[in-house]
Design an enzyme around this catalytic site. Structure first.
Site: not given
Ligand code: KIV
Length: 295
Positions: A98, A128, A197
């Protein structure tokens, strides 16, 4: 060269590494996609063993692991540190890192460089990032560098200050239409999947139907192509607060609290360590020591 399989692979049934193509094929077949977060080696081993398709090393680690109130303070170095640990523990799921706040917003070049770090240093397969049409140029550049990108729209926690709190999105017709347009634009820019989300279930189902790429829902109902939850929420490890959309499959913080209290009691009352937890010398060695000491 050692032929011993990593601990997490021993006794595991034969599985194929999940790729972005596997997820597309699952969507075509109407088979739900499973995704969970993990942040360290033991959670990665457990999630891999459970047969989950995708592991997200989410910036939610800022809240559930590092104790911040939001995800905003999380840095690239924090993320890389946790990604490396997850990559050591998980071998079959697709690994998605992320991108943290301010790692992709300043310039396209910086975004591509940071996305590359997730693959080169963190051992991830994809990244992501949050946002809709305003991220199109960035997503195109990362994808054209050969890095698969997962989108994330709806409640985007890195924009919590702009959204005025962690609240559901897309509840009016106009807001819903904007989310659908964002999803189509992200697909057009080359994302392989999109997290939805905290959006209404009917809207999430409609977006999922309109897209060729799979949607992964969190608080977005059963009509998405897959589901994701935060590891600590699912297991009841994080007791500060639990979003309404979470299903807790265990209350591990209660188990942990009671085990830790028992340990403290055992040490205070000298019940621990017992004989079976203690190494002893052979009697003759003990006697020899006493002779050496003149006792
Ligand atoms: O950071 C995270 O865990 C997320 C998920 C909730 C999709 O972005």
């Amino acid at each position: 060269m050692s032929t011993t399989a990593p601990v997490s692979q021993q006794n595991a049934p034969k599985r194929k590494k999940v790729t972005v193509r596997t997820l597309r094929a699952k969507k075509r077949r109407g088979e739900p996609i499973t995704m969970l977060t993990a942040y360290d080696y033991p959670s990665a081993v457990a999630v891999d063993r459970a047969g989950v398709d995708v592991i997200l090393v989410g910036d939610s680690l800022g809240m559930v692991v590092l104790g911040y109130d939001t995800t905003l303070p999380v840095t690239m170095d924090d993320m890389i540190h946790h990604c490396k640990a997850v990559a050591r523990g998980a071998h079959y799921p697709l690994l998605v890192g992320d991108m943290p706040f301010m790692s992709y917003q300043v310039s396209v070049e910086e975004a591509v460089r940071n996305a590359g770090r997730f693959l080169q240093e963190g051992g991830m397969d994809a990244v992501k990032l949050e946002g809709g049409r305003e991220r199109i140029e960035t997503i195109r550049a990362i994808v054209s560098a050969g890095i698969p990108v997962m989108g994330h729209i709806g409640l985007t926690p890195q924009s919590v200050n702009q959204l005025g709190g962690f609240r559901a999105q897309g509840k009016t017709a106009a807001a819903a239409k904007r989310l659908l347009d964002d999803a189509l634009a992200l697909q057009d820019a080359g994302v392989f999947s999109i997290v939805l989300e905290s959006v209404p279930g009917k809207l999430a189902a409609l977006i999922s139907e309109k897209l060729d790429v799979p949607t992964i829902g969190i608080g977005a109902g059963v009509g998405c192509d897959g589901q994701v939850l935060v590891f600590h929420d699912l297991l009841g490890l994080f007791d500060r607060f639990t979003p309404r959309f979470v299903k807790q499959y265990a209350q591990l913080h209660e188990v942990i609290d009671s085990a830790l209290r028992e340990y403290v009691d055992d040490v205070l009352s000298r019940r621990f360590p017992a004989a079976e937890h203690t190494v002893e010398m052979k009697p003759e060695e003990w006697e020899a020591l006493q002779r050496l000491l003149g006792e």
